[in-house]
Design an enzyme around this catalytic site. Structure first.
Site, PDB file in Angstrom:
ATOM      1  N   GLU A 166       0.938  -1.252   0.004  1.00  0.00           N
ATOM      2  CA  GLU A 166      -0.049  -0.008   0.127  1.00  0.00           C
ATOM      3  C   GLU A 166       0.873   1.118  -0.014  1.00  0.00           C
ATOM      4  O   GLU A 166       0.689   2.200   0.997  1.00  0.00           O
ATOM      5  CB  GLU A 166      -1.006   0.132   1.249  1.00  0.00           C
ATOM      6  CG  GLU A 166      -1.797  -1.210   1.108  1.00  0.00           C
ATOM      7  CD  GLU A 166      -3.135  -1.076   1.828  1.00  0.00           C
ATOM      8  OE1 GLU A 166      -3.021  -0.329   2.847  1.00  0.00           O
ATOM      9  OE2 GLU A 166      -4.123  -1.646   1.665  1.00  0.00           O
ATOM     10  N   GLU A 353      -5.415  -8.303  -0.479  1.00  0.00           N
ATOM     11  CA  GLU A 353      -6.074  -8.090   0.951  1.00  0.00           C
ATOM     12  C   GLU A 353      -7.560  -7.462   0.323  1.00  0.00           C
ATOM     13  O   GLU A 353      -7.904  -6.884  -0.534  1.00  0.00           O
ATOM     14  CB  GLU A 353      -5.672  -6.849   1.774  1.00  0.00           C
ATOM     15  CG  GLU A 353      -4.337  -7.212   2.238  1.00  0.00           C
ATOM     16  CD  GLU A 353      -3.953  -6.094   3.093  1.00  0.00           C
ATOM     17  OE1 GLU A 353      -4.982  -5.079   3.602  1.00  0.00           O
ATOM     18  OE2 GLU A 353      -2.857  -5.788   3.329  1.00  0.00           O
TER      19      GLU A 353
HETATM   20  C1  BGC Z   1      -3.864  -2.481   5.511  1.00  0.00           C
HETATM   21  C2  BGC Z   1      -3.628  -3.419   6.715  1.00  0.00           C
HETATM   22  C3  BGC Z   1      -5.017  -2.853   7.397  1.00  0.00           C
HETATM   23  C4  BGC Z   1      -6.341  -2.937   6.560  1.00  0.00           C
HETATM   24  C5  BGC Z   1      -7.592  -2.512   6.967  1.00  0.00           C
HETATM   25  C6  BGC Z   1      -4.964  -2.208   4.550  1.00  0.00           C
HETATM   26  O1  BGC Z   1      -5.010  -0.755   4.746  1.00  0.00           O
HETATM   27  O2  BGC Z   1      -2.592  -3.295   4.545  1.00  0.00           O
HETATM   28  O3  BGC Z   1      -2.714  -3.377   7.500  1.00  0.00           O
HETATM   29  O4  BGC Z   1      -5.052  -3.462   8.466  1.00  0.00           O
HETATM   30  O5  BGC Z   1      -6.027  -2.313   5.256  1.00  0.00           O
HETATM   31  O6  BGC Z   1      -7.348  -1.227   7.397  1.00  0.00           O
END
Ligand code: BGC
Length: 447
Positions: A166, A353
Site C-alpha cells: 500500500e 487483501e
Molecule cells: C492494510 C492493513 C490494514 C487493513 C484494514 C490495509 O490498509 O494493509 O494493514 O489493517 O487495510 O485497514
C-alpha cells in the site's frame, strides 16, 4: 441455488502484517520502528494502544499455523519486520530475526501452505526515520540491502515476494494526511516519499533478478473505486483526479514507466514537484511477475471547489457501511479489476487483501459474524465476475486471519476470521472462518 466455480489452481489465503500481530516488540534484537514511536506518542492511536503484545504471534507460530491448516488455505501472506532483520536500518543483520521467520516459513511449507512474503508493511526502522526516513533517498539503498539479506536466507523456500504494501498509505496517509506513522502533514514530503518508495521497489526487483532468486516478485498497492456523483463535466473531472491520485499514481509508474500527466500537471500548478532523477522511471518500471491488489471500499465523488486538494468531496450516503464506517462497494471491486486489465494488460493479479471490520464477541464458544460473511460473499462474487470478464486473477487473501492492531484505531476495529481476546490472547474462529472453508476446500461457492 447457483454454484460459482473458480479456476483450477486458484489460491485461497489470508493476510496479516508483522507489527499488527507479532508483539515481542523488544525481543531477540528487534529495535523500534516508526510505528513503535508513533503508537507511544500520546494522541496518535485510539486508547493509547500499541503493538507491544498485539496477538503475540511471535510466540504462537504453532497455534497460528494450526488455525491456517484447519481453515484449509493454501497460501498465507505475512510481512517480515525490517527492524528484526536489520535492527538499525543499515548494517548488521540479526540472525535471531531471521531465525523467527525461518521457523515460520519452514512450518508453513511443511503444512502445504505457501508463504507469500511482504518485505515492507510500514515498519520502517526508527533509526532511518531519524535520518529523514523515506524522504531521504539513502533509505532506498537501505531497503535494497535489507531485502537482499532476506532473499539470500529464504531463496528456494519462499516463491512469492511482495516489495511494498500500500504505497498510498506509506506516502499520502502517513505524510500528508498524517494519520499513520510518521504522522507528517506535508504534501511535498508525501510526494517525495511516494517517489522514493517506488524507486526502492524497482531497485529491489532489479536486485532480485540479478541475484537469480527463485520465484516471483510483485507489488501490492491499495485501490479504491470512485464513480462520478453526476454526469456533469466537473464531477467527472473530480473523479478522474481522485482515482488518478489513488490508483494510477501508484500503478502507471510501475506498469507504464510514467506518472499520470493529469496529476503531475495538477500538482505542479499547485506548486508541488515530482522530483524524478534521470533513470528513475526505468528502475521503477522493472517488469514484475504479478500485481497484488488490496481492495476495501469506494465512493461517489462530487465537485466541490476548494474542499480538498482535488476540489472534490466524497458522497457516501447511498452506501451501506461496515463497522469502520467504510462504504460497502462490491461492484467497485469488479470495476477496479476490469479497469486495471483494460489499462495495463494481462498482468496476473492476486488479491492480497480484502475484508471488513465487524464487531462480534464470542457467545457460548461461537462468534456470529454474518455481516462479514455477506461482505466476503458479495466481493468474491464480484471477483468471479471479473475473472469471467477476462481479468487474470490467480488468488484471493482475506484481510485478516485474525483480529489485530488496526493502526491508528488500535484494537477497536476487528477484521479477523478468528476472534482474539486481547486480555487472554485466546483465539476463537468466527462463523466466517467456517464459511470461508467452502472456498478453500472446494474452490467454489454456493449462493
Ligand atoms: C492494510 C492493513 C490494514 C487493513 C484494514 C490495509 O490498509 O494493509 O494493514 O489493517 O487495510 O485497514
Amino acid at each position: 441455488m447457483t454454484t460459482v466455480i473458480f479456476p483450477d489452481g486458484f489460491k485461497w489465503g489470508t493476510a496479516t502484517a508483522a507489527y499488527q500481530i507479532e508483539g515481542a516488540h523488544d525481543e531477540d534484537g528487534r529495535m523500534p520502528s516508526i510505528w513503535d514511536t508513533f503508537a507511544k506518542t500520546e494522541g496518535n492511536v485510539l486508547n493509547g494502544d500499541t503493538g507491544d503484545v498485539a496477538c503475540d504471534s511471535y510466540h504462537r507460530i504453532n497455534e497460528d499455523i494450526r488455525l491456517l491448516k484447519k481453515l484449509g488455505v493454501n497460501v498465507y501472506r505475512f510481512s517480515i519486520a525490517w527492524p528484526r532483520i536489520v535492527p538499525n536500518g543499515t548494517g548488521e543483520v540479526n540472525p535471531q530475526g531471521l531465525a523467527y521467520y525461518e521457523e515460520l516459513i519452514d512450518k508453513l511449507n511443511a503444512s502445504g501452505i505457501e508463504p507469500f512474503v511482504t518485505l515492507y508493511h510500514w515498519d520502517l526502522p526508527q533509526s532511518l526515520q531519524d535520518e529523514g526516513g523515506w524522504e531521504n533517498r539513502a533509505t532506498i539503498d537501505a531497503f535494497v540491502a535489507y531485502s537482499e539479506a532476506v532473499f539470500h536466507k529464504f531463496n528456494g523456500k519462499v516463491k512469492k515476494w511482495i516489495t511494498l504494501n500500500e504505497p498510498w498509505c506509506i506516502s499520502i496517509l502517513s505524510n500528508y494526511i498524517g494519520a499513520h506513522a510518521p504522522g507528517k502533514q506535508d504534501l511535498q514530503a508525501a510526494l517525495d516519499v511516494a517517489h522514493h518508495i517506488l524507486v526502492a521497489h524497482g531497485k529491489t526487483v532489479q536486485r532480485f533478478r540479478e541475484l537469480g532468486i527463485e520465484g516471483e516478485i510483485g507489488y501490492a498497492p491499495n485501490t479504491e473505486w470512485r464513480t462520478p456523483y453526476s454526469t456533469s463535466a466537473e464531477d467527472i473531472k473530480a473523479t478522474e483526479l481522485r482515482n488518478g491520485s489513488f490508483n494510477e499514481w501508484f500503478l502507471s509508474p510501475v506498469l507504464k514507466g510514467e506518472y499520470p500527466e493529469l496529476l503531475t500537471t495538477w500538482y505542479e500548478n499547485k506548486g508541488y514537484k515530482v522530483k524524478v532523477e534521470p533513470g528513475d522511471m526505468a528502475i521503477i518500471s522493472q517488469p514484475i511477475d504479478f500485481l497484488g491488489i488490496n481492495y476495501y471500499t469506494g465512493s461517489l465523488i462530487r465537485y466541490a471547489e476548494g474542499n480538498d486538494i482535488y476540489n472534490s468531496e466524497e458522497i457516501s450516503s447511498s452506501f451501506a457501511k461496515t463497522d469502520f464506517d467504510w462504504n460497502i462497494y462490491a461492484d467497485g471491486f469488479y470495476h477496479v479489476l476490469t479497469w486495471i486489465t483494460a489499462t495495463y494488460g494481462q498482468i496476473p493479479i492476486y488479491i492480497t487483501e480484502n475484508g471488513a471490520c465487524y464487531e462480534a464477541e464470542p457467545q457460548d464458544g461461537k462468534v456470529n459474524d454474518d455481516a462479514r460473511i455477506r461482505f466476503l460473499r458479495d466481493h468474491i462474487m464480484a471477483l468471479h465476475r471479473a475473472i469471467e470478464s477476462g481479468v487474470p486473477v490467480k488468488g484471493y487473501m482475506v484481510w485478516s486471519l485474525m483480529d489485530n492492531f488496526e493502526w491508528a484505531f488500535g484494537y477497536s476495529k476487528p477484521f479477523g476470521l478468528v476472534h482474539i481476546d486481547f486480555q487472554t490472547l485466546e483465539r476463537t474462529p468466527k462463523e466466517s472462518y467456517y464459511w470461508y472453508r467452502q472456498l478453500t476446500t472446494g474452490n467454489q461457492l454456493d449462493v
